[in-house]
Write a protein that holds these residues in place. Structure first.
Motif: not given
Length: 176
Positions: A86-91, A125-131, A138-140
């Motif tokens: 999920a983290w890789s997908m968000a990135q 779920f994962a959330q990625a923010v630019r910068g 950040v994942a759950d």
């Protein structure tokens, strides 16, 4: 509004668009088990294109690797339904769009495909923010009661929309 989607999903998406528009932030989503449901909800609101940058529907492992550059090693080691994927997908969604924030969803909607360790209804779920620091993950992982495939997908889509709000809900795990 004329829509085939559940009212509460469309309303949640409208709130996400308004909140992100107010702070000048654009969004992207990378979806697997929801199959585009989050993207569909976001695009139900006229004028959503000023906030919604991109949606990636990467249902298969091959699509995850080709479109979002998820490592085959990560997929093989942790499985498609994992925080690492999920983290890789968000990135990957951030890297392949101009969005400021991305949320990824991967899971097992059922009725088949679950296991003892990852039963039907498991969604990550994962959330990625630019910068942001890429080491700050950040994942759950959540388990939604299996009220059918549609119910799991709807609950997952609503959760993903929550993670796109400027003040993300409490309860999301921050892994380091």
């Amino acid at each position: 509004m004329d829509t085939i989607l559940p009212d509460r999903l469309v309303e949640a998406a409208r709130k996400v668009l308004e909140a992100n528009r107010a702070i000048g932030r654009t969004i992207a989503v990378a979806e697997s088990c929801t199959g585009g449901l989050v993207s569909a909800a976001l695009t139900e609101t006229p004028g959503s294109s000023d906030v919604f940058e991109a949606g990636f529907i990467t249902y298969s492992d091959q699509a995850k690797t080709e479109m979002l550059k998820v490592s085959t090693d990560v997929l093989e080691t942790f499985g498609a339904v994992s925080i690492a994927v999920a983290w890789s997908m968000a990135q990957g969604a951030l890297a392949r769009s101009q969005a400021d924030i991305a949320v990824a969803i991967t899971g097992i909607a059922g009725p088949d495909g679950g296991s003892e360790k990852k039963p039907v209804g498991t969604v990550v779920f994962a959330q990625a923010v630019r910068g942001a620091d890429p080491q700050h993950i950040v994942a759950d992982a959540r388990h939604f009661e299996n009220d059918g495939r549609g119910g799991v997908r709807l609950q997952a889509a609503l959760c993903a929309l929550d993670l796109l709000m400027p003040d993300s809900p409490e309860g999301i795990v921050e892994a380091v």
